[in-house]
Design an enzyme around this catalytic site. Sequence first.
Site, PDB file in Angstrom:
ATOM      1  N   HIS A 181       0.732  -1.161   0.163  1.00  0.00           N
ATOM      2  CA  HIS A 181      -0.093  -0.479  -0.667  1.00  0.00           C
ATOM      3  C   HIS A 181       0.814   1.508   0.115  1.00  0.00           C
ATOM      4  O   HIS A 181       0.451   1.970  -0.665  1.00  0.00           O
ATOM      5  CB  HIS A 181      -0.943  -0.432   0.772  1.00  0.00           C
ATOM      6  CG  HIS A 181      -1.866  -0.897   0.713  1.00  0.00           C
ATOM      7  ND1 HIS A 181      -3.254  -1.314   1.736  1.00  0.00           N
ATOM      8  CD2 HIS A 181      -2.854  -0.762  -0.649  1.00  0.00           C
ATOM      9  CE1 HIS A 181      -4.064  -1.208   1.453  1.00  0.00           C
ATOM     10  NE2 HIS A 181      -3.882  -1.288   0.127  1.00  0.00           N
ATOM     11  N   CYS A 480      -1.639  -4.935 -16.607  1.00  0.00           N
ATOM     12  CA  CYS A 480      -2.813  -3.456 -16.486  1.00  0.00           C
ATOM     13  C   CYS A 480      -2.052  -3.963 -14.754  1.00  0.00           C
ATOM     14  O   CYS A 480      -2.834  -3.328 -13.378  1.00  0.00           O
ATOM     15  CB  CYS A 480      -4.162  -4.180 -16.200  1.00  0.00           C
ATOM     16  SG  CYS A 480      -4.663  -5.768 -15.919  1.00  0.00           S
TER      17      CYS A 480
END
EC number: 2.7.3.9
Length: 546
Positions: A181, A480
């Site tokens: 994160h 992606c």
Amino acid sequence: MHGVGVGRGIAAGKALRMPDRLTPPTDAPLEGDAEGEVQRATDALHQVAGDLMSRGETVGGEAQDVLQAAALMAQDPALADDVAARIRAGVNAEFAVQEAFGQFKQMLVALGGYMAERATDLDDVAQRVIAQLRGVPAPGVPMSDEPFVLIARDLAPADTATLDLDKVLGLVTQDGGPTSHTAILARSKSITAIVGVPELLDKVSDRQLIIADARSGEVTLDPTAEQQEAAEAERIKRAEVANAPITPGALADGTPVQLLANVGRPEEAAAALELGAEGVGLFRTEFLFLDSKTPPTVEQQTEQYAAMLRAFEGKKVVVRVLDAGADKPLAFLNDDDEENPALGLRGIRALRANEKVLRDQLQALADADAATDADLWVMAPMIANAEETEYFVTISREYGLKTVGAMAEVPSIALQGSQVLERCDFVSIGTNDLTQYTFAADRLLGTVAQFQDPWQPAVLRLVGMLGDAGAAADKPVGVCGEAAADPALAAVLVGLGVTSLSMSAAALGDVRAELKSVTLEEARERAARALTAVDAAEARRFAAGA
């Protein structure tokens, strides 16, 4: 010192370390009214949840999703009940919070993958609740009158998402990997960052001068005046390149490479377009499903899909159908306990077992497509082979969807690349999961971080196999995953046959600039060198010509 760089930025300045965590609560017995203490803990949980929600609304984008997820942890009824039960058993509120959150953390770590990474977020929530109970500020980013480079073991999402970019020149952490994160949010906010630097906290002290070069992943301690001047000149140069006029993605020899944005909600479209996105390479549809006990209706879905397609009128929009299971369990898809959910009913497997959910989503996409003028592409997650590809393509064609593809996240799809591309119109590689499954190493779990790096030569070989299959079939192969946002790796991916790259919109400028600096032949040479490496670090060096 070396770690994994995020982006192409460079920062030089004085280091400031994150302050120590709160002292742990003691198990002193509860004195006074238990119900009053339960209420005090309940109020603290609600206060922390509200604060995280408010921070999320302020920053928006990907950071908002992360902070809202943290807020939901503070509001978890099971956690609140556990805290209350511990208080009624005779312990004080602070200790009850620490123990309840600690037990929940152990459960998340045992689950592995995405859920294990949430354990870090849970630690932060617990610290904030305890601070609220004590009436003291929660540990956070240090205050400073002058700009600084932030040094930390790792950062909680709430801290990364709300960094003051006028003061924080860069960010260096000891823990974390390229898909943590911290890395994802740093990239989305265009923060110069290096993560996963071994022994960082042992070697860097407050106010020590350092240089953090994200392009090389190198941290220089006590630089000379000449090194500082060179770093500042390089910072200005890179900023000018990244802020150059927006043009379609292309290599130095004019070879086109479509640069697309990963988008989670329709309201993120404007920012992506402003940063030069040529379309959407990954529209995640999970936001419609994750907070629901029942699937959204066709009409509800159509409204959201149409909003996204209208925002990108005339442009390519790749929509991934619901990716649930494993780290994103949904009761209406699979309510059975699985010993290893990452290897169970997830992605296309879960949809196939609940075909009405898939059919409703395809109907909604078809209806939205008919009402708008974007170029809609649809793909399914976790496709493992040619048979699953044929199933998804066949059912999608029933609804008149014209461009149908498969997400490559399981190594087996690369081994059947030519057969898969005979049956579908394109392949999009999700490098985060592809890396996880290639190395049997949970995503974002620090203990196996060395295997989670998309620079691993084994992962690059799988990408190359799909690139070759795409070229043979004359069909596009995109990426992606977070790998597309790494400028140096983006050039290598193109050298492996990738024709489009989709990433966080904030990374588009850096990737566009890097691609303009290499020809197709040079990109292929970099890729060939990287494939000869034995590990990710060596692949980085070999690709750079070192």
